[in-house]
Design a protein around this motif. Structure first.
Motif, mmCIF file in Angstrom:
data_model
loop_
_atom_site.group_PDB
_atom_site.id
_atom_site.type_symbol
_atom_site.label_atom_id
_atom_site.label_comp_id
_atom_site.label_asym_id
_atom_site.label_seq_id
_atom_site.Cartn_x
_atom_site.Cartn_y
_atom_site.Cartn_z
ATOM 1 N N TYR A 54 -23.287 -47.294 -67.812
ATOM 2 C CA TYR A 54 -22.028 -46.976 -67.148
ATOM 3 C C TYR A 54 -22.051 -47.505 -65.714
ATOM 4 O O TYR A 54 -22.994 -47.250 -64.966
ATOM 5 C CB TYR A 54 -21.806 -45.462 -67.132
ATOM 6 N N HIS A 107 -13.728 -51.776 -78.696
ATOM 7 C CA HIS A 107 -14.120 -51.940 -77.289
ATOM 8 C C HIS A 107 -13.032 -52.655 -76.499
ATOM 9 O O HIS A 107 -12.523 -53.696 -76.913
ATOM 10 C CB HIS A 107 -15.420 -52.734 -77.170
ATOM 11 N N THR A 160 -12.142 -37.629 -67.100
ATOM 12 C CA THR A 160 -10.966 -37.889 -67.919
ATOM 13 C C THR A 160 -10.469 -36.598 -68.555
ATOM 14 O O THR A 160 -11.103 -35.542 -68.451
ATOM 15 C CB THR A 160 -11.321 -38.892 -69.028
ATOM 16 N N GLY A 217 -14.685 -40.925 -72.838
ATOM 17 C CA GLY A 217 -14.347 -40.149 -71.660
ATOM 18 C C GLY A 217 -15.591 -39.516 -71.070
ATOM 19 O O GLY A 217 -16.693 -39.647 -71.599
ATOM 20 N N ARG A 258 -16.399 -47.398 -65.431
ATOM 21 C CA ARG A 258 -16.031 -48.415 -66.415
ATOM 22 C C ARG A 258 -16.512 -48.039 -67.812
ATOM 23 O O ARG A 258 -17.520 -47.351 -67.991
ATOM 24 C CB ARG A 258 -16.617 -49.774 -66.036
ATOM 25 N N ILE A 259 -15.772 -48.537 -68.797
ATOM 26 C CA ILE A 259 -16.156 -48.349 -70.197
ATOM 27 C C ILE A 259 -17.382 -49.211 -70.490
ATOM 28 O O ILE A 259 -17.378 -50.415 -70.212
ATOM 29 C CB ILE A 259 -15.002 -48.756 -71.131
ATOM 30 N N ALA A 305 -9.953 -37.312 -74.210
ATOM 31 C CA ALA A 305 -10.058 -38.774 -74.133
ATOM 32 C C ALA A 305 -11.355 -39.241 -74.781
ATOM 33 O O ALA A 305 -12.417 -38.661 -74.573
ATOM 34 C CB ALA A 305 -10.000 -39.232 -72.687
ATOM 35 N N LYS A 306 -11.252 -40.298 -75.571
ATOM 36 C CA LYS A 306 -12.409 -40.910 -76.221
ATOM 37 C C LYS A 306 -12.291 -42.426 -76.071
ATOM 38 O O LYS A 306 -11.370 -43.016 -76.637
ATOM 39 C CB LYS A 306 -12.457 -40.547 -77.718
ATOM 40 N N MET A 357 -12.312 -46.408 -67.555
ATOM 41 C CA MET A 357 -11.804 -45.260 -68.298
ATOM 42 C C MET A 357 -11.397 -44.137 -67.347
ATOM 43 O O MET A 357 -10.731 -43.182 -67.754
ATOM 44 C CB MET A 357 -12.846 -44.754 -69.292
ATOM 45 N N TYR A 358 -11.796 -44.270 -66.059
ATOM 46 C CA TYR A 358 -11.402 -43.252 -65.085
ATOM 47 C C TYR A 358 -11.390 -43.875 -63.698
ATOM 48 O O TYR A 358 -12.311 -44.597 -63.315
ATOM 49 C CB TYR A 358 -12.388 -42.082 -65.106
#
Length: 517
Positions: free
Chosen positions: A360, A444, A497, A504, A429-430, A501-502, A449-450
């Motif tokens: 991450y 993907h 998140t 998250g 980030r994802i 959320a998935k 994501m946040y």
């Protein structure tokens, strides 16, 4: 520049400042730096890296030297063609340049190169010289005397050699220690209050992933100063188990601040070869991972090792410097992740016992109110400087993520509002997951994501916060619950998140606020 020699008392935190410049390789570079009275501390800049249209924009940063004079009433220590050397002739708030390359230059010296241990002994002599000029024979002033060391690049290693070797062990065998007030046995007072380093390779320099070698007599340019084996020698590190970037008990890490660069692209030294050898996650010469002292506060800026967009000649560098030296409040931030929700497909494989790996990236940018042209800390994925933690570190090991240490100054308060305002831009980030050591591309998408902008308002008895998506930027309406322990105020700001959320995550940013200076 005319110097006012009015004496003032030796009072924290406004001690004399000594600037220690960085490495010069060739004799022409040594002569060039010798010809500059301030050895680079007087250099400013006239452009920001870019504006919103990705074009350079004019912004005058005068230099750290001039800004300390303007903002904090310091004076430079040169007068009538030399230093203010008469006893008790210089102000406490004075700026001194340790011109350690002068003796090695062809221009003003004998042209013979000097080892790190000798540079450190020379620094000891210079500090005593500053003490004489600011204190004379006044026993009260001498007892209170300290200096701030401000160093660029190798200058930080000279300072560490002084602190970790000379002040703890005295002069090495064969070196002259006459007049240096070094104890025959045991440590000697180092007389240093704080140390600030710009782009210092505290853990050595690496080229193409390898530490530079110690070539012994063949090393014409003293590159071995950055070899970890040679560093252990001149830093006199006590045990093999102690890291090279450790102060090893010689100086409190909290009193050493490390300012780190992440812009390798604008470093053009050594015919542009250096930045090609180091690449991303560096300032063009020093890797970010090697540019800090163990357990010391630090921040990152998108600046290069030196040059037009260098670390020393930057508003961000100066703001960190002055706040560290003279600030009123210290803020240390860590991220604690409580839960990470995997994408459905990854979660299913994880529950089935497959090996899941993912890292991450955490973007963190910090700044203050009325600071439109600088930030105090900037770690971004797009700059290759974001913080990186693995899924295992966050969830299975529950390791907190150190984000930054920042300093606020009470003289920045606005008359209409007595709060000290502070902002944090934070993003996650994802990850690109791996399952059984193969990249997993199903479901993907690249991106964050946040993301959130957090505003903090710190007052004497309260701390309030706000989040931009809910409260707007610059507003802090929510009172934070404060836990006090040993003079520290601790607050937790929830981040994450939506729970559904998935992918998250949920967690909190822990802020520790305490008085500084």
């Amino acid at each position: 520049m005319t110097t006012n020699t009015t004496n003032t008392s030796m009072q924290a935190p406004y001690y004399p400042i000594i600037y220690v410049r960085g490495f010069a390789a060739t004799m022409s570079e040594i002569d060039e730096t010798t010809a500059d009275p301030y050895m680079g501390f007087n250099r400013g800049s006239s452009v920001l890296r870019q504006d919103h249209q990705c074009k350079p924009v004019s912004f005058i940063f005068e230099s750290p030297l001039l800004r300390l004079i303007k903002d904090h009433q310091y004076v430079d220590a040169f007068q009538s063609g030399g230093y203010l050397d008469k006893p008790d002739a210089a102000q406490t708030r004075s700026i001194w340049v340790f011109r350690y390359y002068e003796r090695a230059s062809d221009l003003l010296g004998n042209g013979e190169r000097v080892c790190m241990e000798q540079f450190a002994l020379d620094l000891r002599c210079f500090i005593l010289r500053v003490r004489s000029a600011t204190c004379g024979d006044d026993p009260v002033k001498k007892a209170a005397f300290k200096v701030h060391l401000v160093a660029h690049s190798m200058g930080g290693l000279v300072c560490r050699c002084y602190l970790q070797n000379i002040c703890r062990h005295g002069a090495p065998a064969g070196f002259d220690s006459n007049g240096l007030e070094l104890a025959k046995k045991g440590p000697s007072p180092h007389l240093v209050d704080k140390m600030f380093t710009y782009g210092t390779p505290h853990n050595g320099i690496e080229v193409m992933g390898f530490n530079v070698p110690d070539l012994g007599p063949l090393d014409r340019f003293q590159i071995s100063n950055f070899d970890r084996g040679r560093m252990r020698e001149y830093l006199k590190i006590s045990k093999k188990s102690v890291a090279v970037n450790s102060l090893d008990g010689a100086f409190e890490p909290e009193n050493c601040f490390c300012f780190i660069g992440s812009n390798y692209k604008d470093y053009n030294a050594f015919f542009n070869l250096s930045k090609q050898a180091t690449g991303p996650a560096s300032d063009g010469l020093v890797m970010m991972a090697n540019a800090y002292v163990e357990d010391a506060p630090r921040s990152v800026a998108y600046r290069s090792h030196s040059g037009t967009f260098g670390l020393v000649n930057s508003e961000s560098g100066y703001q960190n410097l002055r706040r560290f030296l003279f600030g009123s409040i210290r803020i240390t931030a860590k991220l604690q992740v409580k839960k990470v929700d995997l994408p459905p497909g990854v979660k299913q494989r994880y529950d089935n016992g497959d090996e899941v790996r993912g890292s991450y990236y955490f973007d963190t940018v910090t700044g203050v109110r009325a600071g439109p042209n600088y930030v105090l800390n900037e770690r971004r994925y797009n700059h290759a400087s974001a913080l990186l933690r693995t899924f295992n570190e966050l969830i299975n090991e529950q390791k907190p993520v150190y984000l930054f240490t920042g300093y606020l100054t009470k003289d920045a308060r606005q008359a209409s509002d007595q709060a000290l305002m502070f902002m944090i831009d934070f993003g996650v980030r994802i990850p690109l997951f791996e399952i059984n050591r193969k990249f997993w591309f199903d479901e993907h998408f690249e991106g964050f994501m946040y993301q959130e902008h957090i505003t903090l308002a710190i007052r004497d008895k309260t701390i309030r916060y706000g989040v931009s998506l809910q409260d707007g930027i610059g507003n802090a309406p929510h009172p934070a619950e404060i836990t006090e322990e040993n003079g520290l105020r601790k607050v937790c700001i929830p981040v994450g998140t939506d729970v559904n959320a998935k992918p998250g995550f949920q967690g909190h940013i822990e802020l520790i606020v305490d008085d500084w200076n």
